[in-house]
Design an enzyme around this catalytic site. Structure first.
Site, PDB file in Angstrom:
ATOM      1  N   CYS A 176      -6.644 -27.671  13.341  1.00 34.12           N
ATOM      2  CA  CYS A 176      -7.857 -28.436  13.650  1.00 34.12           C
ATOM      3  C   CYS A 176      -7.602 -29.942  13.661  1.00 34.12           C
ATOM      4  O   CYS A 176      -8.322 -30.679  14.337  1.00 34.12           O
ATOM      5  CB  CYS A 176      -8.967 -28.091  12.663  1.00 34.12           C
ATOM      6  SG  CYS A 176      -9.565 -26.400  12.903  1.00 34.12           S
ATOM      7  N   ASP A 191      -7.774  -7.333   0.908  1.00 38.24           N
ATOM      8  CA  ASP A 191      -6.847  -7.530   2.011  1.00 38.24           C
ATOM      9  C   ASP A 191      -7.596  -7.138   3.268  1.00 38.24           C
ATOM     10  O   ASP A 191      -8.491  -6.289   3.220  1.00 38.24           O
ATOM     11  CB  ASP A 191      -5.609  -6.635   1.874  1.00 38.24           C
ATOM     12  CG  ASP A 191      -5.915  -5.212   2.291  1.00 38.24           C
ATOM     13  OD1 ASP A 191      -5.623  -4.856   3.450  1.00 38.24           O
ATOM     14  OD2 ASP A 191      -6.463  -4.447   1.483  1.00 38.24           O
ATOM     15  N   ASP A 246      -2.851   8.163  -1.642  1.00 43.05           N
ATOM     16  CA  ASP A 246      -4.163   8.805  -1.745  1.00 43.05           C
ATOM     17  C   ASP A 246      -4.467   9.586  -0.473  1.00 43.05           C
ATOM     18  O   ASP A 246      -3.798   9.422   0.542  1.00 43.05           O
ATOM     19  CB  ASP A 246      -5.266   7.768  -2.030  1.00 43.05           C
ATOM     20  CG  ASP A 246      -5.374   6.707  -0.933  1.00 43.05           C
ATOM     21  OD1 ASP A 246      -4.357   6.460  -0.246  1.00 43.05           O
ATOM     22  OD2 ASP A 246      -6.452   6.119  -0.777  1.00 43.05           O
ATOM     23  N   GLY A 266     -11.216   4.180   0.624  1.00 37.43           N
ATOM     24  CA  GLY A 266     -12.055   5.035   1.457  1.00 37.43           C
ATOM     25  C   GLY A 266     -13.246   4.344   2.080  1.00 37.43           C
ATOM     26  O   GLY A 266     -14.193   4.999   2.508  1.00 37.43           O
ATOM     27  N   CYS A 305     -12.905 -28.447   9.307  1.00 41.11           N
ATOM     28  CA  CYS A 305     -11.670 -27.841   8.791  1.00 41.11           C
ATOM     29  C   CYS A 305     -10.541 -28.864   8.796  1.00 41.11           C
ATOM     30  O   CYS A 305     -10.378 -29.609   9.764  1.00 41.11           O
ATOM     31  CB  CYS A 305     -11.287 -26.645   9.661  1.00 41.11           C
ATOM     32  SG  CYS A 305      -9.771 -25.832   9.134  1.00 41.11           S
ATOM     33  N   ASP A 316       0.863  -1.170   0.000  1.00 40.18           N
ATOM     34  CA  ASP A 316       0.000   0.000   0.000  1.00 40.18           C
ATOM     35  C   ASP A 316       0.906   1.228   0.000  1.00 40.18           C
ATOM     36  O   ASP A 316       2.132   1.115   0.040  1.00 40.18           O
ATOM     37  CB  ASP A 316      -0.974  -0.036   1.183  1.00 40.18           C
ATOM     38  CG  ASP A 316      -0.277   0.122   2.519  1.00 40.18           C
ATOM     39  OD1 ASP A 316       0.952   0.342   2.539  1.00 40.18           O
ATOM     40  OD2 ASP A 316      -0.953   0.037   3.550  1.00 40.18           O
ATOM     41  N   HIS A 372      -5.157 -21.295  11.377  1.00 39.18           N
ATOM     42  CA  HIS A 372      -6.530 -21.745  11.092  1.00 39.18           C
ATOM     43  C   HIS A 372      -7.332 -20.650  10.383  1.00 39.18           C
ATOM     44  O   HIS A 372      -8.003 -20.916   9.376  1.00 39.18           O
ATOM     45  CB  HIS A 372      -7.252 -22.167  12.376  1.00 39.18           C
ATOM     46  CG  HIS A 372      -8.730 -22.246  12.178  1.00 39.18           C
ATOM     47  ND1 HIS A 372      -9.341 -23.337  11.606  1.00 39.18           N
ATOM     48  CD2 HIS A 372      -9.716 -21.316  12.389  1.00 39.18           C
ATOM     49  CE1 HIS A 372     -10.641 -23.085  11.488  1.00 39.18           C
ATOM     50  NE2 HIS A 372     -10.892 -21.875  11.954  1.00 39.18           N
ATOM     51  N   GLN A 423     -11.631   7.288  -5.129  1.00 36.63           N
ATOM     52  CA  GLN A 423     -12.176   7.825  -3.885  1.00 36.63           C
ATOM     53  C   GLN A 423     -13.540   8.438  -4.166  1.00 36.63           C
ATOM     54  O   GLN A 423     -14.097   8.207  -5.228  1.00 36.63           O
ATOM     55  CB  GLN A 423     -11.192   8.848  -3.285  1.00 36.63           C
ATOM     56  CG  GLN A 423      -9.914   8.224  -2.723  1.00 36.63           C
ATOM     57  CD  GLN A 423     -10.138   7.488  -1.395  1.00 36.63           C
ATOM     58  OE1 GLN A 423     -11.243   7.461  -0.863  1.00 36.63           O
ATOM     59  NE2 GLN A 423      -9.081   6.873  -0.857  1.00 36.63           N
ATOM     60  N   GLY A 450       0.722   4.051   2.091  1.00 35.76           N
ATOM     61  CA  GLY A 450       0.901   4.785   3.343  1.00 35.76           C
ATOM     62  C   GLY A 450      -0.205   5.783   3.614  1.00 35.76           C
ATOM     63  O   GLY A 450      -0.287   6.340   4.708  1.00 35.76           O
ATOM     64  N   GLY A 451      -1.068   6.030   2.628  1.00 40.02           N
ATOM     65  CA  GLY A 451      -2.136   7.023   2.789  1.00 40.02           C
ATOM     66  C   GLY A 451      -3.059   6.700   3.950  1.00 40.02           C
ATOM     67  O   GLY A 451      -3.401   7.576   4.749  1.00 40.02           O
ATOM     68  N   CYS A 484      -7.258 -28.010   8.455  1.00 40.05           N
ATOM     69  CA  CYS A 484      -5.978 -27.319   8.652  1.00 40.05           C
ATOM     70  C   CYS A 484      -5.159 -28.032   9.741  1.00 40.05           C
ATOM     71  O   CYS A 484      -5.684 -28.866  10.484  1.00 40.05           O
ATOM     72  CB  CYS A 484      -6.200 -25.847   9.010  1.00 40.05           C
ATOM     73  SG  CYS A 484      -6.502 -25.526  10.754  1.00 40.05           S
TER      74      CYS A 484
END
Ligand code: ZN
Length: 384
Positions: A309, A266, A147, A216, A304, A93, A335, A189, A95-96, A306
């Site tokens: 689990c 993300d 931004d 935003g 699950c 990203d 997990h 934005q 940093g905005g 994983c």
């Protein structure tokens, strides 16, 4: 173009898309969830752990990495891939968002944002050019323009001013790029105002960016506003470039945004909540620090597969958290990431099969049933 993007399937019952982004560090299957590695680490997990849960792409935070270890270390070591031992794709990203949310002592002008470092109290300038310089040194596969982030409850005049500055900064970022092998995404934005979102998308898509983000959101908006803006904004973006919804991400948020045709996400939630003792499971959220977990010999999630689990009971996880053992949050992080990345994998399969609309509806109903609307407002709570 720095970032080849191929669409493989579009869901007939919604706008969901299945695609592949090719980077110099490997392919990203979309829709993709990017694991957040703020300071060149996903806290408690190493690159082998990340590969084991199926993470394809990491997100690093320019703001934190410019303060520590700083640009010179990345130049000397040769970028984030070597620095942290991760060979897959990385997005940074700009940093905005951190300037907006973390720096109390800051001044934002046309030139950039001047703020005091939380590391050594020195004053730094983060300008569009500085952000690109830092992201170039980090060597991310996808860079973001700097931004101007504001609260989404701001009035239209303030939202317009921030949007117009974001546009000017986007063009400065594009002009500052020195390595064409690194893709650069612009950020739409305009807050919760449809006319501004339309104007922002129209302006930015007229320039040579490799992809477009919807920014935003999750900064004061309601879940309904977030979904409306996401659906509206995604439709304004070109079909042949990746669309990235920044920082938004409960499972219902992801499903809704995928229905709208968003390709990349993300969110800190899966790892952030893991460190607080909360797991996402197929039957809703489980808080392992609660007393009833301490007596349970069942796994976190019986459905699950994983590593957590298949080896640990809720009682053991409860014990680790009660003792403050770092293995507790680590096992929960593994997990939770597995849970998110499995959701994305299942979503991609459903888009390929042409059944995503019914898949998403069934998942949303299931989550609502288990959590009784408990997901509402969580994005705001975590983002702030
Ligand atoms: Zn699991």
């Amino acid at each position: 173009m720095a970032l080849p993007f191929t669409l493989r399937a579009v869901d007939p019952g919604s706008r969901a898309r299945r695609g592949v982004i090719e980077t110099a560090h490997g392919a990203i299957d979309t829709p993709a969830f990017m694991t957040v590695g703020t300071r060149a680490t996903v806290t408690g997990l190493d690159p082998r752990d990340l590969a084991s849960v199926g993470a394809q792409v990491l997100l690093g935070n320019t703001y934190h990495l410019m303060l520590r270890p700083g640009v010179e270390v990345f130049r000397r070591v040769g970028g984030i891939h070597r620095f942290m031992g991760w060979s897959g794709p990385v997005l940074t990203d700009s940093g905005g968002y951190q300037i907006f949310s973390l720096s109390s002592d800051r001044t934002i002008s046309e030139r950039g944002a001047r703020f005091r470092s939380y590391v050594d109290q020195r004053v730094h300038l983060l300008s569009p050019e500085k952000s690109i310089e830092m992201q170039t040194a980090i060597g991310s596969d996808v860079m973001m323009v700097l931004d101007v982030c504001i609260d989404s409850t701001s009035d239209e005049a303030h939202t317009r001013a921030a949007m117009e500055r974001t546009h000017r900064w986007a063009l400065r970022s594009l002009a500052a790029r020195t390595n064409d092998a690194q893709a650069l995404f612009a950020i739409v934005q305009g807050g919760v105002f449809p006319a501004l979102r339309r104007e922002s998308a129209s302006f930015l898509t007229g320039h040579g960016f490799d992809g477009f983000a919807i920014g935003g959101l999750a900064v004061g908006d309601t879940r309904t506003e977030r979904e409306d803006v996401t659906h509206f904004s995604a439709e304004l973006l070109p079909a042949d470039r990746p669309r990235y919804l920044m920082g938004v991400g409960t499972p219902p948020d992801l499903l809704q945004a995928m229905l709208a045709g968003v390709d990349m996400f993300d969110c800190i939630l899966p790892t952030h909540l893991a460190w607080q003792g909360t797991a996402f499971t197929s039957t809703g959220r489980v808080k392992v620090t609660r007393a009833d977990s301490g007596r349970s010999d069942t796994p976190l999630d019986a459905r699950c597969d994983c590593a957590t689990c298949t080896t640990s009971s809720r009682a053991y996880l409860h014990h680790l958290f009660k003792c403050g053992e770092p293995l507790g949050p680590r096992l929960l992080s593994l997990h939770n990431l597995h849970h998110y990345l499995t959701l994305m994998r299942d979503a991609r399969s459903a888009i390929e099969a042409g059944s995503f609309a019914s898949f998403a509806r069934a998942k949303l109903d299931e989550i609502d049933r288990h959590e009784h609307g408990a997901t509402k407002g969580i994005g705001k709570a975590v983002a702030s």
